[in-house]
Motif scaffolding. Structure first.
Motif, PDB file in Angstrom:
ATOM      1  N   MET A   1       0.817  -1.211   0.000  1.00  0.00           N
ATOM      2  CA  MET A   1       0.000   0.000   0.000  1.00  0.00           C
ATOM      3  C   MET A   1       0.859   1.273   0.000  1.00  0.00           C
ATOM      4  N   GLU A   2       0.342   2.289  -0.608  1.00  0.00           N
ATOM      5  CA  GLU A   2       1.004   3.599  -0.565  1.00  0.00           C
ATOM      6  C   GLU A   2       1.060   4.085   0.887  1.00  0.00           C
ATOM      7  N   PRO A   3       2.064   4.873   1.207  1.00  0.00           N
ATOM      8  CA  PRO A   3       2.119   5.364   2.590  1.00  0.00           C
ATOM      9  C   PRO A   3       1.020   6.392   2.848  1.00  0.00           C
ATOM     10  N   THR A   4       0.506   6.406   4.062  1.00  0.00           N
ATOM     11  CA  THR A   4      -0.400   7.467   4.502  1.00  0.00           C
ATOM     12  C   THR A   4       0.429   8.729   4.800  1.00  0.00           C
ATOM     13  N   ALA A   5      -0.251   9.852   4.984  1.00  0.00           N
ATOM     14  CA  ALA A   5       0.484  11.080   5.321  1.00  0.00           C
ATOM     15  C   ALA A   5       1.254  10.939   6.635  1.00  0.00           C
ATOM     16  N   PRO A   6       0.676  10.358   7.690  1.00  0.00           N
ATOM     17  CA  PRO A   6       1.474  10.188   8.921  1.00  0.00           C
ATOM     18  C   PRO A   6       2.688   9.277   8.725  1.00  0.00           C
ATOM     19  N   GLN A   7       2.549   8.252   7.885  1.00  0.00           N
ATOM     20  CA  GLN A   7       3.698   7.373   7.626  1.00  0.00           C
ATOM     21  C   GLN A   7       4.791   8.131   6.861  1.00  0.00           C
ATOM     22  N   ALA A   8       4.382   8.892   5.841  1.00  0.00           N
ATOM     23  CA  ALA A   8       5.369   9.676   5.089  1.00  0.00           C
ATOM     24  C   ALA A   8       6.032  10.713   5.995  1.00  0.00           C
ATOM     25  N   ALA A   9       5.242  11.280   6.920  1.00  0.00           N
ATOM     26  CA  ALA A   9       5.787  12.263   7.864  1.00  0.00           C
ATOM     27  C   ALA A   9       6.868  11.609   8.744  1.00  0.00           C
ATOM     28  N   CYS A  10       6.620  10.374   9.161  1.00  0.00           N
ATOM     29  CA  CYS A  10       7.609   9.666   9.995  1.00  0.00           C
ATOM     30  C   CYS A  10       8.854   9.332   9.178  1.00  0.00           C
ATOM     31  N   LEU A  82      25.079  13.603  22.711  1.00  0.00           N
ATOM     32  CA  LEU A  82      24.026  14.429  22.116  1.00  0.00           C
ATOM     33  C   LEU A  82      22.647  14.195  22.717  1.00  0.00           C
ATOM     34  N   ASP A  83      21.930  15.289  22.928  1.00  0.00           N
ATOM     35  CA  ASP A  83      20.479  15.238  23.113  1.00  0.00           C
ATOM     36  C   ASP A  83      19.876  16.012  21.957  1.00  0.00           C
ATOM     37  N   VAL A  84      18.982  15.389  21.228  1.00  0.00           N
ATOM     38  CA  VAL A  84      18.401  16.033  20.045  1.00  0.00           C
ATOM     39  C   VAL A  84      16.891  15.900  20.108  1.00  0.00           C
ATOM     40  N   SER A  85      16.187  16.983  19.763  1.00  0.00           N
ATOM     41  CA  SER A  85      14.755  16.822  19.516  1.00  0.00           C
ATOM     42  C   SER A  85      14.404  17.584  18.251  1.00  0.00           C
ATOM     43  N   MET A  86      13.378  17.119  17.583  1.00  0.00           N
ATOM     44  CA  MET A  86      13.056  17.633  16.258  1.00  0.00           C
ATOM     45  C   MET A  86      11.550  17.597  16.028  1.00  0.00           C
ATOM     46  N   THR A  87      11.036  18.625  15.370  1.00  0.00           N
ATOM     47  CA  THR A  87       9.629  18.636  14.987  1.00  0.00           C
ATOM     48  C   THR A  87       9.524  18.669  13.465  1.00  0.00           C
ATOM     49  N   ILE A  88       8.767  17.711  12.923  1.00  0.00           N
ATOM     50  CA  ILE A  88       8.548  17.619  11.481  1.00  0.00           C
ATOM     51  C   ILE A  88       7.087  17.967  11.210  1.00  0.00           C
ATOM     52  N   ASP A  89       6.868  18.726  10.165  1.00  0.00           N
ATOM     53  CA  ASP A  89       5.499  19.087   9.802  1.00  0.00           C
ATOM     54  C   ASP A  89       5.296  18.719   8.335  1.00  0.00           C
ATOM     55  N   TYR A  90       4.496  17.694   8.094  1.00  0.00           N
ATOM     56  CA  TYR A  90       4.324  17.181   6.733  1.00  0.00           C
ATOM     57  C   TYR A  90       2.841  17.067   6.415  1.00  0.00           C
ATOM     58  N   LEU A 107      19.364   6.368  21.354  1.00  0.00           N
ATOM     59  CA  LEU A 107      18.190   5.809  20.693  1.00  0.00           C
ATOM     60  C   LEU A 107      17.398   6.939  20.026  1.00  0.00           C
ATOM     61  N   MET A 108      17.165   6.799  18.720  1.00  0.00           N
ATOM     62  CA  MET A 108      16.336   7.756  17.998  1.00  0.00           C
ATOM     63  C   MET A 108      14.908   7.219  18.010  1.00  0.00           C
ATOM     64  N   GLN A 109      13.950   8.077  18.387  1.00  0.00           N
ATOM     65  CA  GLN A 109      12.579   7.568  18.396  1.00  0.00           C
ATOM     66  C   GLN A 109      11.540   8.631  18.074  1.00  0.00           C
ATOM     67  N   VAL A 110      10.380   8.146  17.634  1.00  0.00           N
ATOM     68  CA  VAL A 110       9.224   9.007  17.406  1.00  0.00           C
ATOM     69  C   VAL A 110       8.489   9.136  18.732  1.00  0.00           C
ATOM     70  N   ASP A 111       8.354  10.361  19.211  1.00  0.00           N
ATOM     71  CA  ASP A 111       7.652  10.557  20.477  1.00  0.00           C
ATOM     72  C   ASP A 111       6.147  10.693  20.286  1.00  0.00           C
ATOM     73  N   SER A 112       5.749  11.373  19.209  1.00  0.00           N
ATOM     74  CA  SER A 112       4.308  11.489  18.966  1.00  0.00           C
ATOM     75  C   SER A 112       4.031  11.837  17.508  1.00  0.00           C
ATOM     76  N   VAL A 113       2.889  11.413  17.033  1.00  0.00           N
ATOM     77  CA  VAL A 113       2.414  11.712  15.682  1.00  0.00           C
ATOM     78  C   VAL A 113       1.040  12.338  15.830  1.00  0.00           C
TER      79      VAL A 113
ATOM     80  N   ALA B   8       6.426   3.758  12.879  1.00  0.00           N
ATOM     81  CA  ALA B   8       7.786   3.560  13.383  1.00  0.00           C
ATOM     82  C   ALA B   8       8.655   2.902  12.311  1.00  0.00           C
ATOM     83  N   ALA B   9       8.075   2.007  11.525  1.00  0.00           N
ATOM     84  CA  ALA B   9       8.824   1.355  10.443  1.00  0.00           C
ATOM     85  C   ALA B   9       9.270   2.393   9.406  1.00  0.00           C
ATOM     86  N   CYS B  10       8.397   3.328   9.106  1.00  0.00           N
ATOM     87  CA  CYS B  10       8.749   4.385   8.141  1.00  0.00           C
ATOM     88  C   CYS B  10       9.824   5.312   8.721  1.00  0.00           C
ATOM     89  N   PHE B  11       9.758   5.576  10.008  1.00  0.00           N
ATOM     90  CA  PHE B  11      10.804   6.373  10.665  1.00  0.00           C
ATOM     91  C   PHE B  11      12.151   5.652  10.531  1.00  0.00           C
TER      92      PHE B  11
END
Lengths: 118, 118, 118, 118
Positions: A1-10, A82-90, A107-113, B8-11
């Motif tokens: 399946m094509e990615p959803t917008a939240p998946q592409a954002a991640c 390093l401590d890094v945080s980032m906000t993506i807007d897609y 560890l790099m991780q997604v905190d919230s979508v 998370a997989a897309c990230f």
């Protein structure tokens, strides 16, 4: 399946993290040069598409210890300094991500979508 | 909201792309050294977690042209010399991604996100 | 034969130039982020042994043109956007080096080698 | 004073070492991917001007130990995993250089500078 917008954002969020890490890993760094490096990392990655903001802090204590243990004046940048945080807007989806030490490893991780309707 | 497994997989897929690009961009490359560089890029990134496979091809024609136009023997690796595809496997979710030229620029994208039930 | 002090000083100067170039080539850069990148490059390389001072300027005009021609908001750092000069001090030998455009290509060179008795 | 040919040759040798180190430091590496990375490093740097030959060996034992101690499957390339030697040929001057561990740190050095008359 094509990615959803939240998946592409991640996916976009991941690109930024990989870019930041592998562009700058290995850079000579000392307590005195840590701030200019952190600013350059933030501003460089904020150039990339969909990247709303980047915050980088160099962890002073582990950096000082690594340099002291090595009997050196500087060391090479790596994730444990390093401590890094980032906000993506897609396409209306906001992704919050961070990198921090967990069990001794960075560890790099997604905190919230988040989407507009949430 | 917390990320779903496909998010998370897309990230994770994005991290690999950003890593591959920014670790190796700028490497001196010529037609003769293109293959060893492509193999090293594949095997280096396949070390990363959840990375099932990486395929890198250096685009011979644009590389030759860039070197010829510069009157040089080699050039620096950049996105327009690369075709990349990658498969990420994260908690049962398979993400297919690729980088190729679109409108004159290298575009990294998610081609598909698949889950076991699909 | 073993290297003389001036030869070893020139070797050290070369290391700094190769480091500076290949650590930072490929970094996303725009007119707005050029200054923070230049500062970070200077301070990072000044950490290295025998490196007395580093001056980096991002060449505003070629950078703006490259971004405009690409219809983009940023580009990747490469040698043609840089003017660099560096002073190395090794066992009393001072080496002045620079990188600038010559015939359309960035050329790194030793400008002078000085010893105390000169 | 202007640099002599042997001094310029040593400068060129230094550039190659700095390039090799900072282009590839941070690359994900494991025992399985070490050889392809070493080949790519050699062939990439051999593209650079005046670079006659480059030999890179990844030190298997320290690499295995670092990965094992970290409880990981791979680590990031850094100097203590590398043995490098390089021959530079500049206007008839041959410079032999190497990088190896000394007192626990990777040291880049000029081993010999030879001219035709010697």
């Amino acid at each position: 399946m094509e990615p959803t917008a939240p998946q592409a954002a991640c996916f976009e969020a991941g690109i930024k993290f990989g870019s930041l890490y592998h562009q700058f890993a290995g850079t000579p760094v000392s307590p005195d040069s840590a701030d200019s490096l952190a600013r350059a990392m933030e501003e460089a990655i904020e150039n990339q598409p969909y990247c709303e903001s980047v915050t980088v802090a160099v962890r002073a204590e582990p950096l000082r210890e690594a340099i002291e243990n090595a009997g050196a004046d500087y060391t090479e940048l790596t994730g444990r300094f390093l401590d890094v945080s980032m906000t993506i807007d897609y396409e209306g989806v906001t992704v919050e991500t961070s990198m921090a030490m967990e069990d001794g490893y960075p560890l790099m991780q997604v905190d919230s979508v988040g989407t507009p309707s949430q």
